[in-house]
Design an enzyme around this catalytic site. Structure first.
Site, PDB file in Angstrom:
ATOM      1  N   VAL A 222       0.840  -1.202   0.000  1.00 35.04           N
ATOM      2  CA  VAL A 222       0.000   0.000   0.000  1.00 35.04           C
ATOM      3  C   VAL A 222       0.876   1.253   0.000  1.00 35.04           C
ATOM      4  CG1 VAL A 222      -2.064  -1.006   1.061  1.00 35.04           C
ATOM      5  CG2 VAL A 222      -0.206  -0.159   2.530  1.00 35.04           C
ATOM      6  N   ARG A 224       4.130   2.472  -2.505  1.00 38.36           N
ATOM      7  CA  ARG A 224       4.254   2.951  -3.873  1.00 38.36           C
ATOM      8  C   ARG A 224       4.630   1.759  -4.742  1.00 38.36           C
ATOM      9  NH1 ARG A 224       1.777   6.694  -2.666  1.00 38.36           N
ATOM     10  NH2 ARG A 224       2.327   8.911  -2.680  1.00 38.36           N
ATOM     11  N   ASP A 248      -2.162  -2.410  -4.053  1.00 40.23           N
ATOM     12  CA  ASP A 248      -3.045  -1.251  -4.233  1.00 40.23           C
ATOM     13  C   ASP A 248      -2.341  -0.167  -5.046  1.00 40.23           C
ATOM     14  OD1 ASP A 248      -5.553   0.129  -3.593  1.00 40.23           O
ATOM     15  OD2 ASP A 248      -4.285   1.499  -2.427  1.00 40.23           O
ATOM     16  N   GLU A 253       0.364   3.726 -13.015  1.00 35.87           N
ATOM     17  CA  GLU A 253      -1.045   3.883 -12.631  1.00 35.87           C
ATOM     18  C   GLU A 253      -1.721   4.878 -13.563  1.00 35.87           C
ATOM     19  OE1 GLU A 253      -1.335   4.892  -8.485  1.00 35.87           O
ATOM     20  OE2 GLU A 253      -0.161   3.183  -7.859  1.00 35.87           O
ATOM     21  N   HIS A 272      -5.385   1.935  -6.192  1.00 36.70           N
ATOM     22  CA  HIS A 272      -4.816   2.990  -5.344  1.00 36.70           C
ATOM     23  C   HIS A 272      -5.909   3.707  -4.557  1.00 36.70           C
ATOM     24  CE1 HIS A 272      -1.157   5.877  -4.917  1.00 36.70           C
ATOM     25  NE2 HIS A 272      -1.865   5.828  -3.818  1.00 36.70           N
ATOM     26  N   SER A 274      -6.549   2.685  -1.024  1.00 35.49           N
ATOM     27  CA  SER A 274      -6.533   2.199   0.363  1.00 35.49           C
ATOM     28  C   SER A 274      -6.818   3.294   1.385  1.00 35.49           C
ATOM     29  CB  SER A 274      -5.187   1.539   0.682  1.00 35.49           C
ATOM     30  OG  SER A 274      -4.153   2.500   0.782  1.00 35.49           O
TER      31      SER A 274
END
Lengths: 315, 315
Positions: A222, A224, A248, A253, A272, A274
Site C-alpha cells: 500500500v 508505492r 493497491d 497507474e 490505489h 486504500s
C-alpha cells in the site's frame, strides 16, 4: 498587507478553499500551465497528487514558491534534486490516511486468511465448497515503513491478535532497522509494505526477498508501486512460492488493461484506493486550510518533509 | 469396571479418539444405523453436526445414552422436546469457534466497508476504477447473540474502533434485552446475527426488521440459516434497502445450486465455514476427549446445555 498568491495544481474535483477567501489570491494550474504560472506563486498546493508536473517544472525560470504542500503522504511524485536543494519548504498530508489505510490492510489480511476471493469465485459458479481457513490471531506480520501509517497498521493488526515487527530506516526503540528485514521476512505470515519511495527503497521487494518469505506468506503493498519489482512478484505467485498478495499501488497507474498482473494467481489488484474513505478530500482540504492559516500567521508549519530523506522524520 | 460404550455419529473425517483406547468401547454409527445402535450407548458423540438423525431417533425404543456431546456450538440440529424432557445431559463445543468466527465477521465487515467484492469484480474485467470506501472506526454494530461467540465478535469489532451493542435473551449488565433490538437496528451500520436457533429466535430477521435498518447498513448471519427469512433479505437487497449482506448459514445447506441467493445483489454467500480454521477438527476432538475423561472420573461436565433454552447459559 498584500494577499499571498496560492497556486493550486488540480484535476477535478478541486479542494474546498472557501475559507481562504480574502486571505489569498487563488490561481489554478493544470499540468501544462504549471511551469508558466509558478513564478507568480508564493505557495503551491499540489492537489493533483498523481501528477509529476512539479518535479518536471523544477527548477525552471523565475522565482519559486516558498512553500509547497502536497495532498498526499508520499512526496516521490514531486521531489527533485533541485527542489531538495532549494529553500522551498515542503509539507505533506501526514495523518489523514493512517487509520483508513490500516483498516484497508486489515481487510486484505483477513480476506486472504479467510479465503474470501475464492469464496466469491465459487459463489459465481453456484458452488458450495467448504474449506478450512486461517486464524489470524497468533500469526506474525512484518510491516515495512515506520511512519504514522505503518504505526497505525501495527496497532490495527495487533488489535486482531497478530504479532508485528515494524521496520524503518534506522533501528530505534521498538523499530527494527533494515539490517533485520531479511531475517524477519523468513518468519512472517504477512508482509506489509508502506515505506516511502526513495532511492534506498526503490525495488526493495524483489526476487531475492520474495524467496526469503515462507510459501504460506502473503504480501501487501500500500506504499508505492516502485517499491516492488512487479515481475518478480508475479513470478513468485505463478510458482506458488507465495500464498497470496495484494497490490493497491503499481509501477504504472492506472494499471494498463493489458497488464498480466490483473490475472496473476492469488493476487488482489485494487486501484490505489486504500486511504480514500468517504470525506477524505474534505479532510485534505481542511488540513491545508489550517496549514495556510498557520503560515500567514507566521506560525511553524506542520508535517515538514525532510527533503533529502523524502518523508517527515520522527514520530 | 466395564468400559463405557461411546457411540460416534460421524461422517468422514472421524474424530481422533486414540487417547480413549482402553477407556471406552467405541462404536460408529451413520444416520441409518443410529436408531438401532442407540440402546447400546452410554455416551453419544455427535461428530456429524449437520445431521438431524439424533432428533429423529429420540425418544425411540430402549435405553438412551446418559450423555450426548455435539461437536458444534448450536444444538438445534439434535434437540427435540423428548430429549429436552429426558435425563440425558447435553454438552456442546462452546469455546472452539469464538475467535475464528469473530475474525470471520471482521473479515466480512471490513470487506464490505472497503468494497472488496466490487474490487475483485473490476479486477476480472481489467478495469481500474477508483472509489471511496468506508471507514469502520466510529461506525456502530449491533451483535445479536450474547454467548461467547457474540462476545468475541464484540471484542474484535471494538478493537477496530467500532462501537458495539450486544443483544441477548434478557438484559443483564451491558447486554441489551430483545426489547431494545428494534431501536438498535435503526442506528446500526452493521448487524451481526449469531443467536442460537430456538423457537423464540426462528425467523427473527424478517421484512419488518430489515426495514428498520438504515439503507446504508450491512447484515451478517453466522448463526443459523433459520434465524433469517431469506426471501425477505433477498427482497431488501434487490430493492437496495440494505447496502449489503453476508450469509454463511442457510435455511437449507448446502445451498442448492438453483437458489437465487447465489446472485442476490450485494450478498456474499459462503459455505458454513466461518468457524472452521485449520486444526478445528483436532480442537473439537481434544475438547471431547477432555470431557470424556471428566465424565469417567465423575467430575462435572463443562458446557452443559440448558435443554429448554437451547444453549449453555451464563457468560
Amino acid at each position: 498587507m498584500t494577499e499571498p498568491t496560492l497556486l493550486v495544481l488540480d484535476a477535478e474535483p478541486q479542494p474546498r478553499l472557501g475559507k481562504l477567501t480574502g486571505k489569498a489570491r487563488i490561481l489554478h494550474a493544470d499540468e501544462d500551465s504549471l511551469a508558466g504560472q509558478l513564478p507568480e506563486a508564493d505557495v503551491l498546493l499540489v492537489w493533483d497528487f498523481l501528477s509529476h508536473a512539479v518535479r518536471e517544472a523544477w527548477p525552471g525560470e523565475g522565482p519559486r514558491p516558498r512553500w509547497v504542500h502536497t495532498a498526499s503522504a508520499g512526496v516521490d511524485h514531486l521531489m527533485s534534486p533541485e527542489l531538495a536543494a532549494s529553500d522551498t519548504v515542503v509539507t505533506n498530508a501526514r495523518g489523514i490516511f493512517d487509520q483508513p489505510i490500516a483498516e484497508y490492510v486489515a481487510a486484505l489480511v483477513l480476506s486472504m486468511a479467510k479465503d474470501l476471493p475464492r469464496t466469491l469465485e465459487l459463489q459465481r459458479a453456484h458452488q458450495w465448497r467448504h474449506r478450512e481457513s486461517r486464524r489470524v490471531a497468533g500469526t506474525r506480520a512484518c510491516v515495512v515503513g515506520s511512519g504514522p501509517i505503518g504505526r497505525a497498521i501495527v496497532r490495527t493488526l495487533e488489535a486482531l491478535g497478530i504479532t508485528t515487527a515494524l521496520v524503518g530506516r534506522t533501528a530505534r526503540g521498538e523499530v527494527h532497522g533494515p539490517e533485520d528485514l531479511d531475517a524477519l521476512l523468513t518468519r512472517a505470515d504477512w508482509v506489509v509494505c508502506v515505506a516511502p519511495l526513495t532511492e534506498d527503497t526503490r525495488g526493495m521487494f524483489d526476487r531475492r526477498r520474495f524467496a526469503l518469505m515462507p510459501p504460506s506468506a502473503c504480501f501487501v503493498n500500500v506504499g508505492r508501486g516502485q517499491l516492488v519489482v512487479e515481475s518478480d512478484l508475479a513470478e513468485a505467485l505463478a510458482e506458488r512460492r507465495l500464498a497470496g498478495a495484494a497490490l493497491d499501488v503499481f509501477e504504472r497507474e492506472p494499471l494498463p488493461a493489458g497488464s498480466s498482473l490483473w490475472e496473476a494467481p492469488g493476487l488482489i489488484v485494487s486501484p490505489h484506493m486504500s486511504g480514500d474513505t468517504v470525506g477524505w478530500r474534505d479532510d485534505l482540504g481542511e488540513q491545508f486550510v489550517a496549514q495556510f492559516e498557520r503560515w500567514t500567521a507566521g506560525q511553524p508549519l506542520r508535517n515538514v518533509v525532510d527533503k533529502e530523506r523524502g518523508y517527515v522524520p520522527g514520530h
